[in-house]
Design a protein around this motif. Sequence first.
Motif, PDB file in Angstrom:
ATOM      1  N   PRO A  61       0.802  -1.223   0.000  1.00  0.00           N
ATOM      2  CA  PRO A  61       0.000   0.000   0.000  1.00  0.00           C
ATOM      3  C   PRO A  61       0.837   1.276   0.000  1.00  0.00           C
ATOM      4  N   PHE A  62       0.350   2.254  -0.739  1.00  0.00           N
ATOM      5  CA  PHE A  62       0.944   3.581  -0.765  1.00  0.00           C
ATOM      6  C   PHE A  62       0.804   4.167   0.632  1.00  0.00           C
ATOM      7  N   GLY A  63       1.817   4.901   1.090  1.00  0.00           N
ATOM      8  CA  GLY A  63       1.889   5.338   2.476  1.00  0.00           C
ATOM      9  C   GLY A  63       1.033   6.529   2.869  1.00  0.00           C
ATOM     10  N   GLU A  64       0.178   7.012   1.991  1.00  0.00           N
ATOM     11  CA  GLU A  64      -0.675   8.145   2.320  1.00  0.00           C
ATOM     12  C   GLU A  64      -2.138   7.711   2.229  1.00  0.00           C
ATOM     13  N   PRO A  65      -3.018   8.374   2.969  1.00  0.00           N
ATOM     14  CA  PRO A  65      -4.422   7.983   2.940  1.00  0.00           C
ATOM     15  C   PRO A  65      -5.053   8.176   1.561  1.00  0.00           C
ATOM     16  N   LEU A  66      -5.870   7.216   1.172  1.00  0.00           N
ATOM     17  CA  LEU A  66      -6.580   7.264  -0.100  1.00  0.00           C
ATOM     18  C   LEU A  66      -8.062   7.021   0.158  1.00  0.00           C
ATOM     19  N   PRO A  67      -8.934   7.611  -0.667  1.00  0.00           N
ATOM     20  CA  PRO A  67     -10.346   7.254  -0.525  1.00  0.00           C
ATOM     21  C   PRO A  67     -10.547   5.798  -0.930  1.00  0.00           C
ATOM     22  N   ARG A  68     -11.555   5.171  -0.399  1.00  0.00           N
ATOM     23  CA  ARG A  68     -11.853   3.777  -0.749  1.00  0.00           C
ATOM     24  C   ARG A  68     -12.261   3.691  -2.216  1.00  0.00           C
ATOM     25  N   TRP A  69     -11.821   2.667  -2.898  1.00  0.00           N
ATOM     26  CA  TRP A  69     -12.176   2.492  -4.306  1.00  0.00           C
ATOM     27  C   TRP A  69     -13.648   2.153  -4.483  1.00  0.00           C
ATOM     28  N   ASP A  70     -14.261   1.594  -3.451  1.00  0.00           N
ATOM     29  CA  ASP A  70     -15.658   1.174  -3.558  1.00  0.00           C
ATOM     30  C   ASP A  70     -16.632   2.163  -2.904  1.00  0.00           C
ATOM     31  N   ASP A  71     -16.163   3.387  -2.624  1.00  0.00           N
ATOM     32  CA  ASP A  71     -17.017   4.418  -2.039  1.00  0.00           C
ATOM     33  C   ASP A  71     -17.795   5.116  -3.159  1.00  0.00           C
ATOM     34  N   ILE A  72     -19.054   4.758  -3.316  1.00  0.00           N
ATOM     35  CA  ILE A  72     -19.890   5.289  -4.391  1.00  0.00           C
ATOM     36  C   ILE A  72     -20.018   6.809  -4.285  1.00  0.00           C
ATOM     37  N   GLU A  73     -20.105   7.327  -3.065  1.00  0.00           N
ATOM     38  CA  GLU A  73     -20.257   8.769  -2.850  1.00  0.00           C
ATOM     39  C   GLU A  73     -19.049   9.559  -3.377  1.00  0.00           C
ATOM     40  N   ALA A  74     -17.875   8.969  -3.329  1.00  0.00           N
ATOM     41  CA  ALA A  74     -16.653   9.670  -3.724  1.00  0.00           C
ATOM     42  C   ALA A  74     -16.334   9.516  -5.213  1.00  0.00           C
ATOM     43  N   ARG A  75     -17.126   8.725  -5.933  1.00  0.00           N
ATOM     44  CA  ARG A  75     -16.842   8.493  -7.350  1.00  0.00           C
ATOM     45  C   ARG A  75     -16.810   9.789  -8.136  1.00  0.00           C
ATOM     46  N   GLY A  76     -15.772   9.952  -8.913  1.00  0.00           N
ATOM     47  CA  GLY A  76     -15.620  11.145  -9.735  1.00  0.00           C
ATOM     48  C   GLY A  76     -14.879  12.285  -9.056  1.00  0.00           C
ATOM     49  N   ALA A  77     -14.720  12.215  -7.740  1.00  0.00           N
ATOM     50  CA  ALA A  77     -14.024  13.291  -7.019  1.00  0.00           C
ATOM     51  C   ALA A  77     -12.535  13.338  -7.371  1.00  0.00           C
ATOM     52  N   ASP A  78     -12.011  12.245  -7.918  1.00  0.00           N
ATOM     53  CA  ASP A  78     -10.607  12.210  -8.304  1.00  0.00           C
ATOM     54  C   ASP A  78     -10.362  12.890  -9.653  1.00  0.00           C
ATOM     55  N   MET A  79     -11.416  13.334 -10.326  1.00  0.00           N
ATOM     56  CA  MET A  79     -11.273  13.911 -11.660  1.00  0.00           C
ATOM     57  C   MET A  79     -11.228  15.440 -11.669  1.00  0.00           C
ATOM     58  N   TRP A  80     -11.234  16.051 -10.499  1.00  0.00           N
ATOM     59  CA  TRP A  80     -11.147  17.507 -10.428  1.00  0.00           C
ATOM     60  C   TRP A  80     -10.556  17.921  -9.089  1.00  0.00           C
ATOM     61  N   ALA A  81     -10.005  19.125  -9.063  1.00  0.00           N
ATOM     62  CA  ALA A  81      -9.377  19.636  -7.845  1.00  0.00           C
ATOM     63  C   ALA A  81     -10.296  20.670  -7.201  1.00  0.00           C
ATOM     64  N   THR A  82     -10.460  20.541  -5.899  1.00  0.00           N
ATOM     65  CA  THR A  82     -11.260  21.529  -5.178  1.00  0.00           C
ATOM     66  C   THR A  82     -10.475  22.834  -5.056  1.00  0.00           C
ATOM     67  N   GLU A  83     -11.150  23.873  -4.614  1.00  0.00           N
ATOM     68  CA  GLU A  83     -10.486  25.170  -4.451  1.00  0.00           C
ATOM     69  C   GLU A  83      -9.430  25.151  -3.356  1.00  0.00           C
ATOM     70  N   ASN A  84      -9.448  24.129  -2.501  1.00  0.00           N
ATOM     71  CA  ASN A  84      -8.477  24.033  -1.411  1.00  0.00           C
ATOM     72  C   ASN A  84      -7.282  23.135  -1.734  1.00  0.00           C
ATOM     73  N   GLU A  85      -7.317  22.456  -2.863  1.00  0.00           N
ATOM     74  CA  GLU A  85      -6.206  21.586  -3.247  1.00  0.00           C
ATOM     75  C   GLU A  85      -5.241  22.371  -4.127  1.00  0.00           C
ATOM     76  N   MET A  86      -3.999  22.424  -3.696  1.00  0.00           N
ATOM     77  CA  MET A  86      -2.995  23.193  -4.427  1.00  0.00           C
ATOM     78  C   MET A  86      -2.361  22.338  -5.529  1.00  0.00           C
ATOM     79  N   ARG A  87      -1.988  22.998  -6.617  1.00  0.00           N
ATOM     80  CA  ARG A  87      -1.310  22.343  -7.732  1.00  0.00           C
ATOM     81  C   ARG A  87      -0.081  21.575  -7.236  1.00  0.00           C
ATOM     82  N   ASP A  88       0.760  22.255  -6.436  1.00  0.00           N
ATOM     83  CA  ASP A  88       1.987  21.619  -5.948  1.00  0.00           C
ATOM     84  C   ASP A  88       1.684  20.388  -5.109  1.00  0.00           C
ATOM     85  N   GLU A  89       0.601  20.428  -4.372  1.00  0.00           N
ATOM     86  CA  GLU A  89       0.182  19.283  -3.550  1.00  0.00           C
ATOM     87  C   GLU A  89      -0.184  18.094  -4.444  1.00  0.00           C
TER      88      GLU A  89
END
Length: 197
Positions: free
Chosen positions: A66-94
Amino acid sequence: MVDVSVKEYLHNELRRFREVMVHKLDGLGEYDIRRPLTSTGTNLLGLVKHLSLWESRYFGEVFDRPFGEPLPRWDDIEARGADMWATENEMRDEIVGRYRRVWAHSDATITTLDIDSPGYVPWWTRPEVKLCNILVHMLTETSRHAGHSDILREQLDGAIGTPADYAEQQRDSSFWKAHCARIEAAAISAATKFSTP
């Protein structure tokens, strides 16, 4: 057994397309890397975020590394698609920094394991895989999104190509205007010639 040179070739191609993904962000402001450029919201920074998440899973969880940082669950239906865009609080460098850390983690997995090492992908219908399967899958996924990013970047500022060939392939706007006019004329002619009454 697959020849070890196949692993090296696939790994090198994956490395090349990763760099393309990050390069497509260069020189653009925060708005342009985040804004939706298709009817489904596809955007440059979201593609990088998406690839970092899935690459960390494929070369991490699949091989019990496993990668050493927290990841959302792959089977979390509510989170689906959230990986395809960056929120206003997520920095490019991050996001880019995480992608580069994922590369290091994935590279360690690829280097450590044999090309035919077994893995398990619980979200696939045929979950039993080998490292070779996952290398091909991630290379395909990354190159596919690199193609998307080529088109998105071209829409934004006309920049085309990869870091290695970018400077050599630049043409002025009059070249592209004439080129598009030639393509448009061929499309009109073909539509007239081949359309059924």
